[in-house]
Scaffold this motif. Structure first.
Motif, mmCIF file in Angstrom:
data_model
loop_
_atom_site.group_PDB
_atom_site.id
_atom_site.type_symbol
_atom_site.label_atom_id
_atom_site.label_comp_id
_atom_site.label_asym_id
_atom_site.label_seq_id
_atom_site.Cartn_x
_atom_site.Cartn_y
_atom_site.Cartn_z
ATOM 1 N N ALA A 1 29.277 51.719 26.189
ATOM 2 C CA ALA A 1 29.371 52.642 25.073
ATOM 3 C C ALA A 1 28.102 52.545 24.233
ATOM 4 N N PRO A 2 27.784 53.598 23.503
ATOM 5 C CA PRO A 2 26.583 53.568 22.653
ATOM 6 C C PRO A 2 26.591 52.373 21.704
ATOM 7 N N GLY A 3 25.506 51.608 21.741
ATOM 8 C CA GLY A 3 25.386 50.469 20.848
ATOM 9 C C GLY A 3 26.200 49.252 21.222
ATOM 10 N N LYS A 4 26.835 49.287 22.373
ATOM 11 C CA LYS A 4 27.670 48.156 22.777
ATOM 12 C C LYS A 4 27.210 47.591 24.114
ATOM 13 N N GLU A 5 27.678 46.406 24.413
ATOM 14 C CA GLU A 5 27.354 45.795 25.691
ATOM 15 C C GLU A 5 28.193 46.415 26.807
ATOM 16 N N ARG A 6 27.674 46.311 27.987
ATOM 17 C CA ARG A 6 28.411 46.792 29.145
ATOM 18 C C ARG A 6 29.677 45.960 29.353
ATOM 19 N N GLU A 7 30.756 46.609 29.758
ATOM 20 C CA GLU A 7 32.003 45.892 29.997
ATOM 21 C C GLU A 7 32.651 46.356 31.293
ATOM 22 N N GLY A 8 33.457 45.487 31.850
ATOM 23 C CA GLY A 8 34.150 45.828 33.065
ATOM 24 C C GLY A 8 35.303 46.778 32.817
ATOM 25 N N VAL A 9 35.567 47.634 33.803
ATOM 26 C CA VAL A 9 36.684 48.562 33.735
ATOM 27 C C VAL A 9 37.699 48.229 34.825
ATOM 28 N N SER A 10 37.241 48.238 36.076
ATOM 29 C CA SER A 10 38.159 47.973 37.169
ATOM 30 C C SER A 10 37.390 47.596 38.425
ATOM 31 N N LEU A 11 38.061 46.870 39.317
ATOM 32 C CA LEU A 11 37.471 46.419 40.574
ATOM 33 C C LEU A 11 38.426 46.712 41.719
ATOM 34 N N ILE A 12 37.862 46.907 42.914
ATOM 35 C CA ILE A 12 38.699 47.061 44.098
ATOM 36 C C ILE A 12 37.989 46.484 45.309
ATOM 37 N N SER A 13 38.780 45.839 46.158
ATOM 38 C CA SER A 13 38.257 45.363 47.426
ATOM 39 C C SER A 13 38.692 46.347 48.507
ATOM 40 N N SER A 14 37.746 46.954 49.177
ATOM 41 C CA SER A 14 38.096 47.933 50.203
ATOM 42 C C SER A 14 38.712 47.278 51.427
ATOM 43 N N SER A 15 38.482 45.997 51.615
ATOM 44 C CA SER A 15 38.995 45.338 52.816
ATOM 45 C C SER A 15 40.495 45.103 52.749
ATOM 46 N N ASP A 16 41.003 44.747 51.573
ATOM 47 C CA ASP A 16 42.440 44.471 51.484
ATOM 48 C C ASP A 16 43.138 45.257 50.375
ATOM 49 N N GLY A 17 42.404 46.099 49.679
ATOM 50 C CA GLY A 17 43.005 46.943 48.657
ATOM 51 C C GLY A 17 43.344 46.255 47.360
ATOM 52 N N SER A 18 42.977 44.998 47.230
ATOM 53 C CA SER A 18 43.294 44.298 45.987
ATOM 54 C C SER A 18 42.494 44.894 44.837
ATOM 55 N N THR A 19 43.115 44.907 43.684
ATOM 56 C CA THR A 19 42.495 45.521 42.516
ATOM 57 C C THR A 19 42.552 44.593 41.319
ATOM 58 N N TYR A 20 41.723 44.903 40.357
ATOM 59 C CA TYR A 20 41.730 44.176 39.099
ATOM 60 C C TYR A 20 41.361 45.156 38.008
ATOM 61 N N TYR A 21 42.101 45.063 36.907
ATOM 62 C CA TYR A 21 41.824 45.927 35.765
ATOM 63 C C TYR A 21 41.481 45.066 34.551
ATOM 64 N N PHE A 22 40.368 45.395 33.946
ATOM 65 C CA PHE A 22 40.029 44.760 32.693
ATOM 66 C C PHE A 22 40.908 45.379 31.592
ATOM 67 N N ASP A 23 40.968 44.714 30.477
ATOM 68 C CA ASP A 23 41.889 45.143 29.419
ATOM 69 C C ASP A 23 41.691 46.600 29.013
ATOM 70 N N SER A 24 40.458 47.069 29.060
ATOM 71 C CA SER A 24 40.172 48.434 28.625
ATOM 72 C C SER A 24 40.848 49.488 29.484
ATOM 73 N N ALA A 25 41.208 49.119 30.708
ATOM 74 C CA ALA A 25 41.714 50.106 31.660
ATOM 75 C C ALA A 25 43.198 49.985 31.959
ATOM 76 N N LYS A 26 43.806 48.894 31.549
ATOM 77 C CA LYS A 26 45.185 48.636 31.934
ATOM 78 C C LYS A 26 46.125 49.718 31.423
ATOM 79 N N GLY A 27 46.912 50.257 32.344
ATOM 80 C CA GLY A 27 47.939 51.221 31.984
ATOM 81 C C GLY A 27 47.492 52.662 31.960
ATOM 82 N N ARG A 28 46.180 52.905 31.950
ATOM 83 C CA ARG A 28 45.702 54.279 31.855
ATOM 84 C C ARG A 28 44.802 54.690 33.014
ATOM 85 N N PHE A 29 44.138 53.728 33.617
ATOM 86 C CA PHE A 29 43.188 54.036 34.687
ATOM 87 C C PHE A 29 43.726 53.496 36.010
#
Length: 124
Positions: A39-67
């Motif tokens: 975001a403008p004036g802010k540090e980069r932050e994680g949103v979400s991750l996915i492993s294409s090999s096994d489909g495992s995912t991870y959501y950072f707090d900013s994305a939980k429930g909406r993304f």
């Protein structure tokens, strides 16, 4: 190695966008693909991750429930479906790739390759 992010744009609060990350030049199945944002004036932050090999995912707090992150391995493409967008979701969204499992990158750093970002603007 190329990571091409697309799908950004201007949307009203409460709306939705779907971002795409087309990957090439590396073994897609061996990598975790992640979405990050700055975001403008802010540090980069994680949103979400996915492993294409096994489909495992991870959501950072900013994305939980909406993304929702997903992967189309046939197309070497990762998607980020963003719903119920808020003005604070505004920023440049980047996709990145890191060699290894999702758990290696859940702290939000360590990715090996980065693409150019796509701008998401959420108006109030």
């Amino acid at each position: 190695v190329q990571l091409q992010a697309s799908g950004g744009g201007l949307v009203q609060a409460g709306g939705s966008l779907r971002l795409s990350c087309a990957a090439s030049g590396f073994s897609f199945d061996d990598y975790t693909i992640g979405w990050f944002r700055q975001a403008p004036g802010k540090e980069r932050e994680g949103v979400s991750l996915i492993s294409s090999s096994d489909g495992s995912t991870y959501y950072f707090d900013s994305a939980k429930g909406r993304f929702t992150i997903s992967s189309d391995n046939a197309k070497n493409t990762v998607y980020l479906q963003m719903n119920s967008l808020k003005p604070e979701d505004t920023g440049v969204y980047y996709c990145a790739a890191g060699l290894g499992r999702v758990t290696l990158f859940s702290a939000g750093y360590g990715m090996d390759y980065w693409g150019k970002g796509t701008l998401v603007t959420v108006s109030s």
